[in-house]
Design an enzyme around this catalytic site. Structure first.
Site, short mmCIF file in Angstrom:
data_model
loop_
_atom_site.label_atom_id
_atom_site.label_comp_id
_atom_site.label_asym_id
_atom_site.label_seq_id
_atom_site.Cartn_x
_atom_site.Cartn_y
_atom_site.Cartn_z
N GLU A 243 7.78 2.24 14.44
CA GLU A 243 8.64 2.69 13.58
C GLU A 243 8.58 4.47 13.76
O GLU A 243 7.47 4.83 14.42
CB GLU A 243 8.16 2.51 12.08
CG GLU A 243 8.04 1.02 11.70
CD GLU A 243 8.06 0.64 10.30
OE1 GLU A 243 7.04 0.86 9.81
OE2 GLU A 243 8.89 0.03 9.81
N ASN B 68 0.84 -1.18 0.01
CA ASN B 68 0.19 0.07 0.02
C ASN B 68 0.93 1.33 0.14
O ASN B 68 0.24 2.17 -0.45
CB ASN B 68 -1.04 0.06 1.19
CG ASN B 68 -0.43 -0.22 2.57
OD1 ASN B 68 0.97 -0.59 2.59
ND2 ASN B 68 -1.05 0.10 3.48
N CYS C 188 -3.39 0.35 7.03
CA CYS C 188 -3.36 -0.48 7.82
C CYS C 188 -4.40 0.36 9.15
O CYS C 188 -4.82 -0.49 9.86
CB CYS C 188 -2.06 -0.79 8.13
SG CYS C 188 -1.09 0.63 8.45
N GLU D 294 4.77 -4.58 11.74
CA GLU D 294 3.53 -3.46 11.53
C GLU D 294 2.65 -4.45 10.77
O GLU D 294 2.51 -4.60 9.52
CB GLU D 294 4.08 -2.51 10.63
CG GLU D 294 5.23 -1.85 11.53
CD GLU D 294 4.70 -1.03 12.39
OE1 GLU D 294 3.39 -0.70 12.56
OE2 GLU D 294 5.35 -0.11 13.32
P1 NAD Z 1 1.01 -9.84 3.30
O1 NAD Z 1 1.36 -10.24 4.45
O2 NAD Z 1 0.29 -10.55 2.24
O3 NAD Z 1 2.55 -9.52 2.43
C1 NAD Z 1 3.46 -8.73 3.28
C2 NAD Z 1 4.87 -8.96 2.75
O4 NAD Z 1 5.39 -10.15 3.27
C3 NAD Z 1 5.06 -9.32 1.22
O5 NAD Z 1 6.17 -8.58 0.71
C4 NAD Z 1 5.00 -10.61 1.07
O6 NAD Z 1 5.85 -11.09 -0.01
C5 NAD Z 1 5.80 -11.11 2.18
N1 NAD Z 1 5.60 -12.46 2.93
C6 NAD Z 1 4.34 -13.42 2.64
N2 NAD Z 1 4.82 -14.57 2.97
C7 NAD Z 1 5.89 -14.36 3.68
C8 NAD Z 1 6.62 -15.24 4.67
N3 NAD Z 1 6.32 -16.49 4.87
N4 NAD Z 1 8.19 -15.02 4.97
C9 NAD Z 1 8.49 -13.71 4.54
N5 NAD Z 1 7.79 -12.77 3.84
C10 NAD Z 1 6.59 -13.27 3.45
O7 NAD Z 1 0.30 -8.42 3.15
P2 NAD Z 1 -0.10 -7.52 1.94
O8 NAD Z 1 -1.31 -7.89 1.52
O9 NAD Z 1 1.26 -7.00 1.32
O10 NAD Z 1 -0.57 -6.05 2.95
C11 NAD Z 1 -1.71 -5.87 3.28
C12 NAD Z 1 -1.50 -6.09 4.94
O11 NAD Z 1 -0.36 -5.20 5.62
C13 NAD Z 1 -2.76 -5.74 5.70
O12 NAD Z 1 -2.97 -6.62 6.63
C14 NAD Z 1 -2.12 -4.04 6.25
O13 NAD Z 1 -2.96 -3.99 7.44
C15 NAD Z 1 -0.86 -4.64 6.67
N6 NAD Z 1 -0.04 -3.48 6.56
C16 NAD Z 1 0.08 -2.92 7.77
C17 NAD Z 1 0.85 -1.61 8.11
C18 NAD Z 1 1.49 -1.20 9.40
O14 NAD Z 1 2.25 -0.28 9.15
N7 NAD Z 1 1.02 -1.73 10.61
C19 NAD Z 1 1.05 -0.99 6.82
C20 NAD Z 1 0.59 -1.24 5.96
C21 NAD Z 1 0.10 -2.63 5.60
#
Ligand code: NAD
Length: 485
Positions: free
Chosen positions: A459, A154, A285, A251
């Site tokens: 962060e 995002n 998020c 996060e």
């Molecule tokens: P996701 O969990 O599908 O993926 C996040 C990242 O993790 C990607 O780069 C993915 O390739 C990687 N990944 C996936 N499986 C992994 C593994 N087993 N080991 C290591 N890396 C792995 O999330 P998304 O769909 O990209 O993003 C949306 C989510 O992120 C939502 O839940 C949102 O709330 C959260 N988010 C949180 C924040 C925050 O600061 N708290 C900010 C933005 C998004």
């Protein structure tokens, strides 16, 4: 060579773009049109090895430099990002589908803020002196070593900088893996950091899905992992990092409450609820997606909200007038459509929106459900799309309890003209990043992060320094050692 606004290869390792076509190819899609705008290759084990070994080799000398010297490079990178904000914002818009009217103000610029802030802080990172009679202890604030950053889709530029800036300021090296859905802008961050004078190897960007992320997290040479992503991914990454007792920052997701009392300024409360649900088409998020509205103001709130949503300009994200873009991907659009259907099935009242727009882009209308109850799926699960759930409440005590009735704890907000109540309610919220008469501000000077399932660590701000450095304490005896035998 003239400046090229596009990344030149899939990876940026050891100070240069590198390609390895042996890696599985994957397409980058422009969400507004469903067109392929780039094809990249996932990192092979050879690329992963180059990224880790070059980062490891470069870190020692970087960690030994003075903080002021390190900071100067980060601040120079911040200046370059600001000079190229237009090109970087266009790239971010193509990568994510977010309107240029957002990316120009928020994405690359917030990355630059982080580089500037942590660059400024780098020279003032110190330990302390603790006098103990004639003896004394001093502490040294030392880098962790090699940090891995893993990003969500995002805020690709912002996440790359929010992780990279404090890591580098503290003398670490970073290997960053962007989301496979939005892989382009982190490459430009790496390119700009090196153009600003960062020695080769200190900020490497490699591509791939979860398997590449998992390979990085489980490498014993890695000292810290910072993930921005969903809770299920967070669980896996946290568990893998635990094998080597690595440091972590998580996060993760949220389902945050936004509480609107009868006495709130109506226009501000509606504006806050819009920012809390529809910015970046709801893909934020910290969004306040459970909007608790006190009964006396409910109908006026819904009426004004629907009127203001009518004025959203939905369309070509590169058109400066557009302020609402598509979902990042077809998959995300379908997930959100599933939640909209579920909301209707479970008996919530659809006030506005709910439909996909005609055409190839992944556009959904801004959607509001009213009469939502706490047990409905749309009030419990993170949707990550433009879907607001409005819930009624009567008393302060009741709403505080219901707002906290969630496994998440990222954010919370309250709108009221009664400031004592504002502070009292926020004081009871089980959440990390909170707002009074505002929503979704994330200045680099303030800690950002969640409690409960929404994460660990913070962060931004000085708090991030604690998560990218470690203390060594040194006891200095001035007299003789008295041993028992
Ligand atoms: P996701 O969990 O599908 O993926 C996040 C990242 O993790 C990607 O780069 C993915 O390739 C990687 N990944 C996936 N499986 C992994 C593994 N087993 N080991 C290591 N890396 C792995 O999330 P998304 O769909 O990209 O993003 C949306 C989510 O992120 C939502 O839940 C949102 O709330 C959260 N988010 C949180 C924040 C925050 O600061 N708290 C900010 C933005 C998004």
């Amino acid at each position: 060579m003239p400046y090229d606004p596009q990344p030149q290869a899939s990876h940026f390792v050891n100070g240069a773009y590198v390609e390895d076509t042996a890696g599985t190819p994957f397409d980058v899609i422009y969400p507004a049109t469903d067109e392929v705008i780039a094809t990249l290759h996932e990192a092979t084990s050879a690329i992963i090895e180059q990224a880790i070994s070059s980062a490891k080799a470069a870190q020692k000398a970087w960690g030994a430099m003075s903080g002021t010297e390190r900071g100067r490079i980060l601040r120079r990178a911040a200046d370059i990002i600001r000079e190229r904000n237009h090109d970087l914002s266009v790239l971010e818009t193509k990568d994510t589908g977010k309107p240029y009217s957002e990316t120009f103000y928020v994405d690359a610029t917030s990355g630059a803020d982080a580089l500037e802030y942590f660059g400024g802080l780098a020279g003032s990172l110190t330990g302390e002196h603790i006098q103990l009679g004639d003896d004394w202890v001093y502490t040294r604030r030392e880098p962790l070593g090699l940090c891995v950053g893993i990003g969500a889709w995002n805020y690709p530029t912002q996440i790359a900088c929010w992780k990279g800036a404090p890591a580098l300021a503290c003398g670490n090296a970073m290997v960053f893996k962007p989301s496979e859905t939005t892989p382009l802008s982190a490459l430009k961050v790496a390119e700009i950091l090196h153009e600003a004078g960062l020695p080769a190897g200190l900020y490497n960007v490699i591509q791939g899905a979860g398997t590449v992320g998992a390979a990085l997290v489980s490498d014993a040479r890695v000292d810290k992992v910072s993930l921005t992503g969903s809770v299920p991914t967070g669980r896996k990454v946290y568990a893998a990092a635990a094998a080597d007792i690595k440091h972590v920052t998580m996060e993760l997701g949220g389902k945050s409450p936004l509480i609107i009392f009868d006495d709130a300024d109506l226009e501000n409360a509606v504006g806050g609820a819009i920012l809390a649900n529809f910015y970046s088409s709801g893909q934020v998020c910290s969004n306040g997606t459970r909007v608790f509205v006190q009964k006396g103001i409910k109908e006026a709130f819904l009426k004004r909200l629907a009127e203001r949503l009518e004025t959203a300009v939905i369309g070509d994200p590169l058109d400066e007038a557009t302020n609402f873009g598509p979902m990042v991907s077809r998959r995300q659009m379908e997930i959100v459509q599933g939640y909209i259907a579920k909301g209707q099935e479970e008996g919530a009242r659809l006030v506005t929106g709910g439909e996909r727009l005609d055409g190839d882009g992944f556009y959904l209308q801004p959607t509001v459900f009213a009469d939502v109850s706490d047990d409905m799926t749309i009030a419990r699960e993170e949707i990550f799309g433009p879907v607001m759930a409005v819930l009624d409440f009567e008393t302060e005590e009741e709403v505080v309890a219901r707002a906290n009735e969630t496994e998440f704890g990222l954010s919370a907000g309250v709108f009221t003209r009664d400031l004592s109540r504002g502070h009292r309610v926020i004081g009871q919220m089980e959440a990390g990043s909170c707002f009074i008469n505002s929503y979704n501000d994330a200045p680099v000077e303030a800690p950002f992060g969640g409690s409960k399932l929404s994460g660990v660590g913070r962060e931004n701000s000085k708090a991030a320094i604690e998560h990218y450095s470690q203390l060594k304490s040194v006891y200095v005896r001035m007299g003789n050692v008295e041993a028992p035998f």
